[in-house]
Design a protein around this motif. Structure first.
Motif, mmCIF file in Angstrom:
data_model
loop_
_atom_site.group_PDB
_atom_site.id
_atom_site.type_symbol
_atom_site.label_atom_id
_atom_site.label_comp_id
_atom_site.label_asym_id
_atom_site.label_seq_id
_atom_site.Cartn_x
_atom_site.Cartn_y
_atom_site.Cartn_z
ATOM 1 N N UNK A 197 0.812 -1.215 0.000
ATOM 2 C CA UNK A 197 0.000 0.000 0.000
ATOM 3 C C UNK A 197 0.846 1.265 0.000
ATOM 4 N N UNK A 198 2.117 1.155 -0.341
ATOM 5 C CA UNK A 198 2.978 2.336 -0.384
ATOM 6 C C UNK A 198 2.490 3.342 -1.433
ATOM 7 N N UNK A 199 2.824 4.616 -1.191
ATOM 8 C CA UNK A 199 2.576 5.668 -2.181
ATOM 9 C C UNK A 199 1.111 5.866 -2.490
ATOM 10 N N UNK A 200 0.799 6.019 -3.770
ATOM 11 C CA UNK A 200 -0.561 6.368 -4.180
ATOM 12 C C UNK A 200 -1.565 5.263 -3.875
ATOM 13 N N UNK A 201 -1.109 4.015 -3.693
ATOM 14 C CA UNK A 201 -2.050 2.935 -3.381
ATOM 15 C C UNK A 201 -2.641 3.087 -1.983
ATOM 16 N N UNK A 202 -2.022 3.957 -1.181
ATOM 17 C CA UNK A 202 -2.539 4.216 0.159
ATOM 18 C C UNK A 202 -3.710 5.201 0.125
ATOM 19 N N UNK A 203 -3.780 6.022 -0.932
ATOM 20 C CA UNK A 203 -4.769 7.106 -0.982
ATOM 21 C C UNK A 203 -6.206 6.592 -0.994
ATOM 22 N N UNK A 204 -6.577 5.595 -1.819
ATOM 23 C CA UNK A 204 -7.965 5.100 -1.754
ATOM 24 C C UNK A 204 -8.352 4.604 -0.363
ATOM 25 N N UNK A 205 -7.429 3.920 0.315
ATOM 26 C CA UNK A 205 -7.744 3.380 1.639
ATOM 27 C C UNK A 205 -8.005 4.489 2.643
ATOM 28 N N UNK A 206 -7.125 5.494 2.668
ATOM 29 C CA UNK A 206 -7.300 6.579 3.626
ATOM 30 C C UNK A 206 -8.494 7.445 3.243
ATOM 31 N N UNK A 207 -8.810 7.519 1.954
ATOM 32 C CA UNK A 207 -10.007 8.246 1.510
ATOM 33 C C UNK A 207 -11.265 7.589 2.053
ATOM 34 N N UNK A 208 -11.350 6.278 1.947
ATOM 35 C CA UNK A 208 -12.512 5.556 2.467
ATOM 36 C C UNK A 208 -12.690 5.820 3.961
ATOM 37 N N UNK A 209 -11.593 5.807 4.696
ATOM 38 C CA UNK A 209 -11.652 5.996 6.140
ATOM 39 C C UNK A 209 -12.132 7.403 6.495
ATOM 40 N N UNK A 210 -11.480 8.416 5.930
ATOM 41 C CA UNK A 210 -11.807 9.794 6.292
ATOM 42 C C UNK A 210 -13.192 10.203 5.775
ATOM 43 N N UNK A 211 -13.583 9.740 4.606
ATOM 44 C CA UNK A 211 -14.892 10.116 4.066
ATOM 45 C C UNK A 211 -16.024 9.374 4.773
ATOM 46 N N UNK A 212 -15.712 8.229 5.374
ATOM 47 C CA UNK A 212 -16.683 7.570 6.256
ATOM 48 C C UNK A 212 -16.970 8.452 7.466
ATOM 49 N N UNK A 213 -15.915 8.984 8.060
ATOM 50 C CA UNK A 213 -16.073 9.900 9.199
ATOM 51 C C UNK A 213 -16.833 11.149 8.773
ATOM 52 N N UNK A 214 -16.483 11.685 7.596
ATOM 53 C CA UNK A 214 -17.177 12.869 7.090
ATOM 54 C C UNK A 214 -18.670 12.588 6.900
ATOM 55 N N UNK A 215 -18.997 11.418 6.361
ATOM 56 C CA UNK A 215 -20.397 11.051 6.168
ATOM 57 C C UNK A 215 -21.158 10.981 7.485
#
Length: 523
Positions: free
Chosen positions: A168-186
């Motif tokens: 999950x290094x580099x840009x492959x980490x972005x979708x995962x962290x997006x899911x996490x933070x946007x869940x909180x935002x929702x």
């Protein structure tokens, strides 16, 4: 972050949002044509429009345009994430969409589980967004997701994780962290938005009971809440519930302003009622047909000389759906974020239009349900004069609104130096666009430009506006003398700004920026 940096961020936001804004005019025209030529009023006059072929053509126009008009928040989320990402922009754009859908899905699931949303009977302010029953957070939801994803992307796109998680290094980490933070935002939005929507319900009762003042609040609030996606709470309750009135017309019991106004149109004897007309957007006829047209002329007249042709074409494109169909978003989004003071003026003038049309008993609907302002003026106003439409009011208010918007917008733009369309460049040096420079010639000069600004390592980002190649730099002291750019590199000028330079290359600036990013491997 100092004042200049904040201003720079907002100016960049305005530029980033120009991409979806430029999509809106054609979408607006398609939707407007579809609504207008499938309206009952027009079909009654020209029955052939109700036959299968014209109906199919204009229905397809409407659904094609609604692909854009119905998904503006998602488009904004993608564009903001893409526009503010420092590098690996494709990943950022993908995560902008992923984050937007995550926020909506989490909101919808949480609020459906808790009984706030009934998917089979969605209330005002709730919507099915790409198949998900959820709260309609509008453009603000899209902007919030886009900004969040851009921040996450820029912070983590180079991340190095422990060996066990290195996949999950580099840009492959972005979708995962997006899911996490946007869940909180929702989840946060699930608590934040319902109370706001409840407060708007109380506003509706105030509007209904206060005559001309209520009409002013109705018009101004509807415009002011547009950027937040809450404007539906202002007009929909009046259009389709008892807040908009109840009446018995030709033996039929009716509820809601749209239903009552429609019945009046179909009745041979029932006159218009201003208490109904004010809730089917009679004020919009004034500011959409005349006010915003004056604003468009102000944008054209205040644009820099080298940008007038482009701005003129843009303004024609946004005025057509606005004037004829009442689709105002294309022109409003062209200045909403880059010149909010103009939007506040516009909202106040919209409220005043509703108050004046109420006081002057102007009974022409401006809603898309009746074909939009122009067709409604012709078929419901002029042809309905015998029922008391008082359409002649527009002969006074129309020119007055055109002049008020034009002179006010022009004065505010010039006084405050606002970066409205065509004014992104403040220099008079941009007069020599390189119209004949080929793509091959540009590719040859790009390495020389890179060298002249201190080398590839000194360039943080490359972008462009109408006429300038905009470079963000690490060290301004490494930039060559201005003469190198104008004498040796074909530039018409160079402007030094905080943190970078803007090299004037006329209408080929975007090509320079594209090839610059390719050379720097920033695409």
């Amino acid at each position: 972050m100092n004042k200049e940096e904040v201003l720079g961020k907002f100016q960049r936001l305005g530029k980033v949002l120009m991409t979806p804004v430029l999509i809106l005019p054609i979408a607006g025209i398609l939707v407007g044509l579809g609504n207008a030529f499938t309206s009952k009023s027009l079909i009654a006059v020209a029955p052939w429009l109700g036959t299968i072929v014209p109906t199919m053509i204009f229905t397809l126009c409407k659904v094609a345009g609604n692909v854009v008009m119905g998904n503006i928040p998602a488009i904004f989320a993608i564009c903001v994430a893409y526009g503010f990402a420092k590098s690996e922009k494709a990943t950022a754009a993908l995560c902008g969409f992923l984050g937007y859908m995550t926020m909506n899905t989490v909101m919808g699931t949480f609020l459906t589980t808790t009984g706030v949303i009934d998917p089979a009977n969605l209330a005002t302010g709730q919507s099915s967004i790409l198949g998900v029953s959820t709260l309609d957070t509008g453009v603000i939801g899209g902007l919030a997701v886009g900004a969040l994803v851009a921040w996450l992307h820029n912070r983590y796109y180079k991340i190095e994780l422990p060996p066990v998680l290195s996949i999950f290094n580099g840009t492959r980490f972005i979708p995962a962290v997006t899911l996490l933070f946007c869940t909180v935002l929702g989840l946060l939005m699930s608590f934040i938005f319902p109370p706001i929507q409840g407060a708007l319900g109380m506003l509706s009762e105030f509007i209904r009971s206060t005559g001309a003042l209520g009409s002013f609040v109705y018009g101004a609030a509807e415009r002011l809440l547009l950027p937040f996606g809450l404007h539906h709470f202002v007009y929909l309750p009046f259009m389709f519930t008892s807040l908009g009135g109840t009446a018995t017309i030709d033996g039929m019991d009716l509820t809601g302003a749209v239903n009552i106004y429609n019945a009046i149109l179909n009745s041979s004897s029932t006159p218009f009622d201003i208490e109904v007309s004010r809730f089917v957007m009679n004020g919009k006829v004034i500011f959409a047909m005349f006010g915003l047209t004056g604003a468009a002329l102000a944008f054209y007249r205040t644009a820099l000389p080298e940008n007038k042709k482009k701005v003129g074409a843009l303004m024609i494109a946004v005025v057509i759906p606005c004037f004829f169909m009442g689709i105002t978003e294309p022109i409003e989004y062209s200045f909403l974020f880059i010149a909010p003071v103009l939007y506040v003026f516009h909202a106040v003038m919209a409220g005043l239009a509703y108050a004046l049309t109420y006081l002057l008993n102007f009974n022409v609907a401006g809603s898309a349900a009746f074909g939009g302002p122009f067709l409604s003026l012709v078929f419901n106003g002029i042809l309905g004069a015998g029922k008391g439409s008082n359409w002649q009011v527009i002969l006074i208010l129309g020119p007055a609104y055109f002049a008020a918007y034009y002179f006010a917008f022009k004065a505010i733009i010039l006084k405050k130096g606002l970066k409205t369309p065509g004014r992104e460049d403040a220099s008079d040096e941009d007069d020599a666009p390189q119209a004949t420079v080929s793509s091959t010639e540009i590719s040859k000069v790009i390495p020389q430009i890179i060298q002249a600004v201190g080398g590839a390592q000194n360039i943080k980002s490359a972008d462009a506006c109408f006429t300038r190649l905009r470079l963000q730099l690490n060290d301004m002291d490494k930039v060559a003398d201005d003469g190198v750019f104008t004498r040796d590199l074909g530039a018409n000028g160079i402007v030094h700004v905080s943190g970078g330079v803007q090299i004037v290359y006329g209408n080929k600036a975007s090509l320079y920026a594209t090839q610059m990013r390719e050379a720097l491997e920033q695409e």
